[in-house]
Design a protein around this motif. Sequence first.
Motif, PDB file in Angstrom:
ATOM      1  N   SER A   1       0.817  -1.215   0.000  1.00 18.15           N
ATOM      2  CA  SER A   1       0.000   0.000   0.000  1.00 18.15           C
ATOM      3  C   SER A   1       0.849   1.263   0.000  1.00 18.15           C
ATOM      4  CB  SER A   1      -0.969   0.006   1.189  1.00 18.15           C
ATOM      5  OG  SER A   1      -0.264  -0.007   2.425  1.00 18.15           O
ATOM      6  N   ASP A   2       2.109   1.166   0.434  1.00 18.10           N
ATOM      7  CA  ASP A   2       2.972   2.355   0.382  1.00 18.10           C
ATOM      8  C   ASP A   2       3.204   2.794  -1.061  1.00 18.10           C
ATOM      9  OD1 ASP A   2       3.225   2.702   3.099  1.00 18.10           O
ATOM     10  OD2 ASP A   2       5.049   1.523   3.260  1.00 18.10           O
ATOM     11  N   GLU A   3       3.402   1.835  -1.972  1.00 15.09           N
ATOM     12  CA  GLU A   3       3.550   2.209  -3.375  1.00 15.09           C
ATOM     13  C   GLU A   3       2.237   2.747  -3.928  1.00 15.09           C
ATOM     14  OE1 GLU A   3       5.772   0.043  -6.859  1.00 15.09           O
ATOM     15  OE2 GLU A   3       3.653  -0.548  -6.941  1.00 15.09           O
ATOM     16  N   VAL A   4       1.124   2.116  -3.539  1.00 15.18           N
ATOM     17  CA  VAL A   4      -0.183   2.620  -3.959  1.00 15.18           C
ATOM     18  C   VAL A   4      -0.331   4.072  -3.524  1.00 15.18           C
ATOM     19  CG1 VAL A   4      -2.673   2.397  -3.645  1.00 15.18           C
ATOM     20  CG2 VAL A   4      -1.274   0.350  -3.956  1.00 15.18           C
ATOM     21  N   LEU A   5       0.005   4.354  -2.271  1.00 13.26           N
ATOM     22  CA  LEU A   5      -0.112   5.717  -1.750  1.00 13.26           C
ATOM     23  C   LEU A   5       0.811   6.683  -2.493  1.00 13.26           C
ATOM     24  CD1 LEU A   5      -0.312   4.927   2.066  1.00 13.26           C
ATOM     25  CD2 LEU A   5      -2.124   5.953   0.686  1.00 13.26           C
ATOM     26  N   ALA A   6       2.000   6.233  -2.854  1.00 15.87           N
ATOM     27  CA  ALA A   6       2.913   7.093  -3.612  1.00 15.87           C
ATOM     28  C   ALA A   6       2.263   7.514  -4.926  1.00 15.87           C
ATOM     29  CB  ALA A   6       4.229   6.368  -3.876  1.00 15.87           C
ATOM     30  N   HIS A   7       1.626   6.574  -5.616  1.00 15.24           N
ATOM     31  CA  HIS A   7       0.940   6.902  -6.867  1.00 15.24           C
ATOM     32  C   HIS A   7      -0.262   7.810  -6.613  1.00 15.24           C
ATOM     33  CE1 HIS A   7       3.652   4.318  -8.814  1.00 15.24           C
ATOM     34  NE2 HIS A   7       2.991   3.170  -8.743  1.00 15.24           N
ATOM     35  N   VAL A   8      -0.917   7.626  -5.478  1.00 14.89           N
ATOM     36  CA  VAL A   8      -2.054   8.483  -5.123  1.00 14.89           C
ATOM     37  C   VAL A   8      -1.596   9.927  -4.945  1.00 14.89           C
ATOM     38  CG1 VAL A   8      -3.724   9.003  -3.295  1.00 14.89           C
ATOM     39  CG2 VAL A   8      -3.460   6.655  -4.115  1.00 14.89           C
ATOM     40  N   PHE A   9      -0.485  10.119  -4.255  1.00 15.01           N
ATOM     41  CA  PHE A   9       0.001  11.482  -4.030  1.00 15.01           C
ATOM     42  C   PHE A   9       0.363  12.157  -5.352  1.00 15.01           C
ATOM     43  CE2 PHE A   9       0.065  10.471   0.415  1.00 15.01           C
ATOM     44  CZ  PHE A   9       0.059  11.694   1.066  1.00 15.01           C
ATOM     45  N   VAL A  10       1.004  11.418  -6.248  1.00 15.54           N
ATOM     46  CA  VAL A  10       1.376  12.004  -7.541  1.00 15.54           C
ATOM     47  C   VAL A  10       0.158  12.193  -8.433  1.00 15.54           C
ATOM     48  CG1 VAL A  10       2.663  11.619  -9.671  1.00 15.54           C
ATOM     49  CG2 VAL A  10       3.713  11.080  -7.488  1.00 15.54           C
ATOM     50  N   GLY A  11      -0.695  11.170  -8.496  1.00 20.49           N
ATOM     51  CA  GLY A  11      -1.771  11.168  -9.475  1.00 20.49           C
ATOM     52  C   GLY A  11      -3.022  11.919  -9.074  1.00 20.49           C
ATOM     53  N   LEU A  12      -3.280  12.048  -7.757  1.00 25.26           N
ATOM     54  CA  LEU A  12      -4.536  12.637  -7.311  1.00 25.26           C
ATOM     55  C   LEU A  12      -4.374  13.820  -6.362  1.00 25.26           C
ATOM     56  CD1 LEU A  12      -6.553   9.341  -6.620  1.00 25.26           C
ATOM     57  CD2 LEU A  12      -6.450  10.682  -8.743  1.00 25.26           C
ATOM     58  N   LEU A  13      -3.292  13.865  -5.601  1.00 25.96           N
ATOM     59  CA  LEU A  13      -3.155  14.868  -4.547  1.00 25.96           C
ATOM     60  C   LEU A  13      -2.187  16.003  -4.884  1.00 25.96           C
ATOM     61  CD1 LEU A  13      -3.143  12.496  -1.427  1.00 25.96           C
ATOM     62  CD2 LEU A  13      -5.075  13.758  -2.416  1.00 25.96           C
ATOM     63  N   LYS A  14      -1.537  15.932  -6.013  1.00 27.39           N
ATOM     64  CA  LYS A  14      -0.617  17.003  -6.418  1.00 27.39           C
ATOM     65  C   LYS A  14      -1.432  18.062  -7.156  1.00 27.39           C
ATOM     66  CE  LYS A  14       3.827  17.755  -8.779  1.00 27.39           C
ATOM     67  NZ  LYS A  14       4.561  18.316  -7.632  1.00 27.39           N
TER      68      LYS A  14
ATOM     69  N   GLY B   1     -12.029   2.571  -5.907  1.00 27.06           N
ATOM     70  CA  GLY B   1     -12.658   3.870  -6.099  1.00 27.06           C
ATOM     71  C   GLY B   1     -13.400   3.946  -7.419  1.00 27.06           C
ATOM     72  N   HIS B   2     -13.844   5.127  -7.753  1.00 27.68           N
ATOM     73  CA  HIS B   2     -14.527   5.367  -9.012  1.00 27.68           C
ATOM     74  C   HIS B   2     -13.580   5.043 -10.177  1.00 27.68           C
ATOM     75  CE1 HIS B   2     -16.580   7.582 -12.230  1.00 27.68           C
ATOM     76  NE2 HIS B   2     -17.665   7.515 -11.471  1.00 27.68           N
ATOM     77  N   PRO B   3     -14.084   4.463 -11.264  1.00 24.21           N
ATOM     78  CA  PRO B   3     -13.208   4.096 -12.383  1.00 24.21           C
ATOM     79  C   PRO B   3     -12.336   5.231 -12.902  1.00 24.21           C
ATOM     80  CG  PRO B   3     -15.369   3.104 -12.686  1.00 24.21           C
ATOM     81  CD  PRO B   3     -15.477   4.011 -11.483  1.00 24.21           C
ATOM     82  N   THR B   4     -12.807   6.468 -12.839  1.00 23.69           N
ATOM     83  CA  THR B   4     -11.986   7.578 -13.333  1.00 23.69           C
ATOM     84  C   THR B   4     -10.774   7.824 -12.442  1.00 23.69           C
ATOM     85  OG1 THR B   4     -13.428   9.159 -12.180  1.00 23.69           O
ATOM     86  CG2 THR B   4     -13.911   8.695 -14.496  1.00 23.69           C
ATOM     87  N   LEU B   5     -10.918   7.628 -11.110  1.00 29.85           N
ATOM     88  CA  LEU B   5      -9.769   7.744 -10.216  1.00 29.85           C
ATOM     89  C   LEU B   5      -8.770   6.628 -10.490  1.00 29.85           C
ATOM     90  CD1 LEU B   5     -11.354   8.622  -6.736  1.00 29.85           C
ATOM     91  CD2 LEU B   5     -10.454  10.175  -8.471  1.00 29.85           C
ATOM     92  N   ILE B   6      -9.284   5.416 -10.683  1.00 31.87           N
ATOM     93  CA  ILE B   6      -8.419   4.266 -10.941  1.00 31.87           C
ATOM     94  C   ILE B   6      -7.671   4.459 -12.255  1.00 31.87           C
ATOM     95  CG2 ILE B   6      -8.370   1.778 -11.295  1.00 31.87           C
ATOM     96  CD1 ILE B   6      -9.090   2.756  -8.412  1.00 31.87           C
ATOM     97  N   GLU B   7      -8.331   5.004 -13.253  1.00 31.70           N
ATOM     98  CA  GLU B   7      -7.679   5.254 -14.541  1.00 31.70           C
ATOM     99  C   GLU B   7      -6.482   6.197 -14.372  1.00 31.70           C
ATOM    100  OE1 GLU B   7      -8.672   7.036 -19.015  1.00 31.70           O
ATOM    101  OE2 GLU B   7     -10.207   7.078 -17.432  1.00 31.70           O
ATOM    102  N   GLY B   8      -6.646   7.217 -13.532  1.00 27.20           N
ATOM    103  CA  GLY B   8      -5.535   8.129 -13.275  1.00 27.20           C
ATOM    104  C   GLY B   8      -4.366   7.436 -12.617  1.00 27.20           C
ATOM    105  N   LEU B   9      -4.647   6.570 -11.658  1.00 30.31           N
ATOM    106  CA  LEU B   9      -3.583   5.830 -10.973  1.00 30.31           C
ATOM    107  C   LEU B   9      -2.885   4.867 -11.930  1.00 30.31           C
ATOM    108  CD1 LEU B   9      -5.317   5.047  -7.551  1.00 30.31           C
ATOM    109  CD2 LEU B   9      -3.666   6.852  -8.068  1.00 30.31           C
ATOM    110  N   GLU B  10      -3.643   4.240 -12.821  1.00 23.88           N
ATOM    111  CA  GLU B  10      -3.044   3.332 -13.808  1.00 23.88           C
ATOM    112  C   GLU B  10      -2.079   4.090 -14.720  1.00 23.88           C
ATOM    113  OE1 GLU B  10      -3.181   0.172 -13.906  1.00 23.88           O
ATOM    114  OE2 GLU B  10      -5.008  -0.452 -12.859  1.00 23.88           O
ATOM    115  N   ARG B  11      -2.426   5.310 -15.081  1.00 27.67           N
ATOM    116  CA  ARG B  11      -1.547   6.111 -15.934  1.00 27.67           C
ATOM    117  C   ARG B  11      -0.224   6.403 -15.222  1.00 27.67           C
ATOM    118  NH1 ARG B  11      -3.848   8.918 -20.288  1.00 27.67           N
ATOM    119  NH2 ARG B  11      -2.453  10.685 -19.958  1.00 27.67           N
ATOM    120  N   VAL B  12      -0.302   6.680 -13.916  1.00 27.96           N
ATOM    121  CA  VAL B  12       0.919   6.920 -13.144  1.00 27.96           C
ATOM    122  C   VAL B  12       1.735   5.639 -13.028  1.00 27.96           C
ATOM    123  CG1 VAL B  12       1.844   7.567 -10.890  1.00 27.96           C
ATOM    124  CG2 VAL B  12      -0.090   8.830 -11.848  1.00 27.96           C
ATOM    125  N   LYS B  13       1.064   4.552 -12.682  1.00 26.72           N
ATOM    126  CA  LYS B  13       1.755   3.260 -12.523  1.00 26.72           C
ATOM    127  C   LYS B  13       2.483   2.856 -13.792  1.00 26.72           C
ATOM    128  CE  LYS B  13      -0.023  -0.681 -13.233  1.00 26.72           C
ATOM    129  NZ  LYS B  13       0.053  -1.769 -14.263  1.00 26.72           N
TER     130      LYS B  13
END
Length: 355
Positions: free
Chosen positions: A86-99, A227-239
């Motif tokens: 989950s630490d890597e998941v959170l790293a992608h969350v910070f870049v993809g959704l929280l920046k 989460g909502h598919p649009t949030l997941i799509e953003g995380l996939e782009r970062v990953k």
Amino acid sequence: MSRFWSPVVQTLTPYVPGEQPQMQRLVKLNTNESPYGPSPKVLAAINSQTNDDLRLYPDPEGAALKQAIAKLHGLNPNQVFLGNGSDEVLAHVFVGLLKQNKPVHFPDITYSFYPVYCKLFGIEYQTIPLGNDFEINTSDFSKPNGGVIFPNPNAPTGRSITRSEIEKLLAKNKDSVVVIDEAYVDYGTESCIPLLRGISCPENLLVVHTLSKSRALAGLRVGFALGHPTLIEGLERVKNSFNSYPLGRLAQAGAIAAIEDQAHLEATSAKVIQTRTKLVEQLHALGFDTLPSTANFIFTRHPKHSGAKMYQALRDRGIIVRHFKSARIEEFLRITIGTDEQSGELIAALKEILS
């Protein structure tokens, strides 16, 4: 320090993980690992993958694992994101959704990786003080922000809030993402996952889980976000801009088996909860003040003894707990819930220290 470091490296204060001491006889209650092993089905699944196929790359999408997680939680696979813990998941969350252009908000006392990520990725943040009893008040998170994130139950306090409170938080933050880190949810906390089902799934809610705690797979490194598919799509782009193959064949096979063995999860979580209740009662009898916990750890202090000295005295007796030097919590110890036998050794040592 090297002259070849980039400027950002020189400014970092890295996250310090819980100690993994190499001592012959040790009661290890410092990193919130499960005191019980993973499901036997997990070990069998991993063993089945130790063959010539390891020469091949794993499924980069983790489709079978996404399907298993989605089925368990009543969601669709396109609502599931996978990561190497989950630490890597959170790293992608910070870049993809929280920046964002506004600061991300999280409690002043919480998972200490959050400010590390902010500094690493150049994200502005603002901490919101917990209440006098270290509780999260969702009404305090109503200021304009670039996102809100906190664990539920919170770490290191162990305190949790209800799903209805988080629904209120979502209503107040319709223009930003709310990330609920449910690493310890299986020990008595109300999950937010039901909010994600069906057409009423909020566009701004992301729930993060790990298999490291209640499913006893800290050594396998598997985490996921829902989460909502649009949030997941953003995380996939970062990953896919960082590491297209975060989970190996062994990790995916073991994780699927763990997700499908709910009986093992429920049985081991119940044992931890039972031990936690008993340990809190025993600590109370010794004069400790312990915060209410719905996690697999407790946060406790003794009004007459220094937290730092208590930590060292336990360590001298081969019992490792976690002590934080941060303001407001320097007198507390965070103690992982172990087996009944480990709790007995802890109580015996504390009685000796306090005598």
